[in-house]
Design a protein around this motif. Structure first.
Motif, short mmCIF file in Angstrom:
data_model
loop_
_atom_site.label_atom_id
_atom_site.label_comp_id
_atom_site.label_asym_id
_atom_site.label_seq_id
_atom_site.Cartn_x
_atom_site.Cartn_y
_atom_site.Cartn_z
N PHE A 120 0.83 -1.20 0.00
CA PHE A 120 0.00 0.00 0.00
C PHE A 120 0.86 1.25 0.00
CE2 PHE A 120 -2.72 3.22 2.11
CZ PHE A 120 -3.76 3.24 1.19
N GLN A 121 2.00 1.20 0.70
CA GLN A 121 2.91 2.33 0.67
C GLN A 121 3.42 2.59 -0.76
OE1 GLN A 121 4.22 4.58 3.20
NE2 GLN A 121 2.25 3.87 4.06
N ASP A 122 3.63 1.51 -1.50
CA ASP A 122 4.06 1.67 -2.90
C ASP A 122 2.98 2.34 -3.73
OD1 ASP A 122 6.34 0.53 -4.89
OD2 ASP A 122 4.38 0.41 -5.88
N VAL A 123 1.70 2.00 -3.45
CA VAL A 123 0.60 2.63 -4.19
C VAL A 123 0.52 4.11 -3.85
CG1 VAL A 123 -1.91 2.68 -4.46
CG2 VAL A 123 -0.71 0.49 -4.38
N LEU A 124 0.66 4.47 -2.59
CA LEU A 124 0.64 5.88 -2.20
C LEU A 124 1.75 6.66 -2.89
CD1 LEU A 124 -0.14 5.72 1.65
CD2 LEU A 124 -1.72 6.22 -0.24
N LYS A 125 2.88 6.01 -3.09
CA LYS A 125 4.04 6.68 -3.70
C LYS A 125 3.92 6.75 -5.22
CE LYS A 125 9.07 6.32 -4.05
NZ LYS A 125 10.29 5.55 -3.63
N ASN A 126 3.54 5.64 -5.84
CA ASN A 126 3.61 5.55 -7.31
C ASN A 126 2.24 5.59 -7.98
OD1 ASN A 126 6.52 5.17 -7.48
ND2 ASN A 126 6.15 3.18 -6.52
N ARG A 133 -1.38 -1.75 -7.47
CA ARG A 133 -2.59 -0.94 -7.44
C ARG A 133 -3.85 -1.80 -7.36
NH1 ARG A 133 -3.66 2.02 -13.07
NH2 ARG A 133 -5.80 1.82 -12.25
N ASP A 134 -3.81 -3.02 -7.94
CA ASP A 134 -4.98 -3.89 -7.93
C ASP A 134 -5.00 -4.84 -6.73
OD1 ASP A 134 -5.96 -2.80 -10.30
OD2 ASP A 134 -4.73 -4.15 -11.53
N TRP A 135 -4.08 -4.65 -5.79
CA TRP A 135 -4.12 -5.44 -4.56
C TRP A 135 -5.19 -4.89 -3.61
CZ3 TRP A 135 0.60 -8.08 -2.07
CH2 TRP A 135 1.33 -8.79 -3.03
N PHE A 136 -5.70 -3.71 -3.92
CA PHE A 136 -6.67 -3.04 -3.05
C PHE A 136 -7.83 -2.54 -3.89
CE2 PHE A 136 -2.24 -2.34 -1.85
CZ PHE A 136 -2.19 -2.99 -0.63
N HIS A 137 -8.87 -2.04 -3.23
CA HIS A 137 -10.03 -1.47 -3.92
C HIS A 137 -9.85 0.05 -3.93
CE1 HIS A 137 -12.10 -5.40 -3.78
NE2 HIS A 137 -11.54 -5.51 -2.58
N ILE A 138 -9.29 0.58 -5.03
CA ILE A 138 -8.83 1.97 -5.06
C ILE A 138 -9.52 2.73 -6.20
CG2 ILE A 138 -6.82 3.44 -5.57
CD1 ILE A 138 -5.12 1.50 -4.03
N ASN A 139 -9.85 3.99 -5.90
CA ASN A 139 -10.35 4.94 -6.90
C ASN A 139 -9.42 6.14 -6.88
OD1 ASN A 139 -11.67 6.80 -8.48
ND2 ASN A 139 -13.59 6.77 -7.32
N PHE A 140 -8.64 6.29 -7.95
CA PHE A 140 -7.66 7.37 -7.99
C PHE A 140 -8.32 8.73 -8.21
CE2 PHE A 140 -4.97 3.69 -8.94
CZ PHE A 140 -3.95 3.89 -8.02
N GLY A 141 -9.63 8.74 -8.50
CA GLY A 141 -10.34 10.01 -8.68
C GLY A 141 -10.95 10.54 -7.39
N TRP A 151 -9.05 7.35 -3.17
CA TRP A 151 -9.99 6.70 -2.25
C TRP A 151 -9.70 5.21 -2.23
CZ3 TRP A 151 -13.27 2.64 -2.89
CH2 TRP A 151 -14.19 2.39 -1.85
N TYR A 152 -9.87 4.59 -1.06
CA TYR A 152 -9.74 3.13 -0.97
C TYR A 152 -10.77 2.61 0.03
CZ TYR A 152 -7.13 4.30 3.31
OH TYR A 152 -6.76 4.80 4.53
N GLU A 153 -11.08 1.35 -0.09
CA GLU A 153 -12.04 0.74 0.81
C GLU A 153 -11.34 0.33 2.10
OE1 GLU A 153 -15.24 -3.01 1.05
OE2 GLU A 153 -14.19 -2.57 -0.83
N GLY A 154 -11.92 0.72 3.22
CA GLY A 154 -11.42 0.30 4.53
C GLY A 154 -12.34 -0.75 5.13
N TRP A 155 -11.91 -1.32 6.26
CA TRP A 155 -12.74 -2.33 6.92
C TRP A 155 -13.82 -1.64 7.74
CZ3 TRP A 155 -12.87 -3.41 12.41
CH2 TRP A 155 -13.73 -4.47 12.73
N GLU A 156 -15.07 -1.81 7.33
CA GLU A 156 -16.24 -1.30 8.03
C GLU A 156 -16.06 0.17 8.43
OE1 GLU A 156 -17.17 -4.02 11.23
OE2 GLU A 156 -17.77 -5.61 9.83
#
Length: 535
Positions: A120-126, A133-141, A151-156
């Motif tokens: 996740f740190q790599d996604v925040l950086k790059n 990027r596809d290891w998580f549920h992410i919306n770059f918009g 935006w990313y999905e968190g637990w509850e």
């Protein structure tokens, strides 16, 4: 290094007593990961003798891997948390447990990771160019509560916990690779899956295939709060789940003095009717854990604690103790999670600890209590008797949740053996219960290997003044030859002969001198008499 392994026959967990440790709290590690390495986890080795006294079969460790704070926000699945020590330290702990015959189950936190997780740190950086990027549920918009510019999905709704995309084969492969590493490096015997009710079912099938393919006896347990447990507890996924339904029923039945609540839940789950849900299954049962108020705190009448643990160990399932609760440690959820997860310098061993150890011994030696059928024998508001039955063995567990003694009826007339004391007695359709008392009886005559009854106290003779006795005047006797001295064991005037016996008080007389025979199996009475007489 050499790794000590135990042979895991499938189903080993069904006759094992579990003990949960929350390592970060147990070891007194700082809540925030300060990155300062310290070998705190080795403390568990010092507790092995205590675990053996409790007849522990497996230790379930809450998270042990590198995390941001509380352990469920993982940074790296491959590295023991630096606040606890090194991988080598934890391997030594696992070896010490295995050498004592105690298995090791780890917390598998696979639904989410912490913000400090390396991918996740790599996604925040790059951002979009990150290979993860596809290891998580992410919306770059979008944007996050942390103003990450994505935006990313968190637990509850907890955005410090980043939800993993378990439908991505690369994520699943990474997790399985890490689990395989734990099996190799620490010889773990099972996993407890955090928030298993949210995990992708295909992921659990893959995990099952992988772990069982390497070790047919590998135990897979899932955290389940509500719903149909068999959705994930089945031959393709998990072996067992947490029994939260009966967790609530346990403490509220005793608090409300309403044994019908726990009896209803147990019959619903394990009764003999065709509609009962989990007959033959072994759910993980507990009175408390790292997420809920300690049982000694939530229980209104503390004297009910032995009755509650008797129910926990005698109902169907795998009992799990939470560290510290075996001696009555306190902890209120309203004071925050750290209040539930303290550091204890060393274990405390008191009467409750000893009692729970006895319950473990009894359950381990009883086929009926480990795998037998369940039936509500007799239910009243404040008392209950449950019947556990297996081939060639039937056990009654009788519990009194009230401050007054009670005789509770059962449908049995004949011999029975007290599983606490080993003593045999006749049950004539009734079990006598002391205030807050419990009884465990195996029906039928005694067996070889039963616990030996406690030895009876030896008879003692002490000299105390006899009741005043004035005989009628008698004629002067004729001169007699000098009598021979009596042996020391013979009664002498003024001696009270105390014999341990169950017969009623009776009076006897020898050669004209009054004697009083008193039933005596009370060391306190003997001590009092000796203090009065100086003998």
């Amino acid at each position: 290094m050499n790794v000590t392994r135990l042979k895991n026959n499938p189903g080993w967990q069904n006759s094992a007593m579990f003990y949960q440790i929350y390592p970060i709290g147990f070891c007194g590690a700082p809540y925030e990961n300060d990155g300062v390495p310290m070998s705190r986890i080795r403390k568990v080795i010092d507790w092995v003798p205590h675990l053996k006294k409790l007849n522990t079969g497996a230790v379930y460790f809450s998270p042990v891997f590198e995390s941001d704070t509380h352990g469920y926000d993982t940074r790296d699945f491959r590295k023991i948390d630096s606040r606890l020590g090194t991988n080598e330290d934890f391997a030594d702990v696992c070896n010490a447990l295995h050498e004592a015959g105690i298995r090791v189950v780890l917390d598998g936190v696979f639904n989410h990771v912490g913000r400090g997780f390396w991918a996740f740190q790599d996604v925040l950086k790059n951002r979009e160019s990150s290979p993860y990027r596809d290891w998580f549920h992410i919306n770059f918009g979008g944007n996050s509560n942390y103003n990450d510019g994505l935006w990313y999905e968190g637990w509850e709704g907890h955005f410090e916990l980043v939800k993993l995309n378990l439908q991505n084969p690369a994520v699943v492969d990474h997790i399985l690779e890490c689990v395989g590493g734990w099996m190799d490096e620490f010889a773990i015997d099972g996993l407890r899956l955090d928030v298993a009710y949210l995990l992708d079912e295909n992921f659990m099938r893959r995990l099952h295939q992988y772990t069982k393919g390497r070790d047919a006896g590998f135990f897979l347990l899932g955290e389940m709060i509500h719903g149909d447990y068999k959705r994930i507890m089945n031959p393709e996924m998990l072996d067992s789940v947490t029994n939260y339904e009966c967790y609530k029923g346990l403490y509220s039945s005793f608090n409300d003095k309403n044994m019908f609540e726990i009896a209803h839940s147990l019959n619903r789950q394990f009764g003999s009717e065709n509609w009962c849900l989990y007959r033959g299954e072994h759910l993980l049962c507990f009175a408390d854990n790292h997420d809920v108020t300690r049982i000694h705190t939530i229980l209104k009448d503390k004297q009910q604690i032995e009755g509650l643990y008797t129910m926990l160990y005698c109902m169907p399932g795998i009992p799990c103790l939470y560290y510290g609760s075996e001696w009555g440690a306190e902890g209120d959820k309203h004071d925050g999670d750290p209040a539930l997860r303290p550091c204890f310098d060393k274990p405390v061993e008191n009467s409750l600890t000893e009692f729970i150890g006895e319950l473990s011994r009894i359950k381990l030696q009883s086929k009926a209590l480990s795998e037998g059928s369940y039936k509500n024998e007799t239910i009243l508001n404040k008392q209950i008797v449950i019947r556990r039955e297996a081939q060639d063995e039937t056990v009654f567990a009788a519990i009194n949740a009230d401050q007054s003694g009670f005789n509770i009826n059962v449908n049995y007339h004949g011999p029975a053996t007290d599983l606490f004391t080993g003593e045999s007695r006749e049950l004539n359709g009734c079990i006598e219960l002391e205030p807050y008392g419990v009884k465990l009886y195996r029906l039928g005559p005694p067996r070889a290997g039963d616990k030996a009854p406690a030895p009876k106290a030896e008879a003692v003779t002490v000299s105390v003044p006899a009741p005043e006795y004035r005989p009628e005047p008698k004629p002067e006797p004729k001169s007699q030859p000098e009598s021979k001295p009596q042996p020391e064991q013979s009664p002498v005037p003024g001696a009270l002969n105390l014999v341990p016996t169950d017969i009623p008080l009776r009076y006897t007389s020898q050669d004209g001198t009054p004697y009083i025979a008193v039933p005596c199996n009370d060391p306190a009475l003997e001590k009092l008499i000796r203090a009065v007489t100086g003998k």
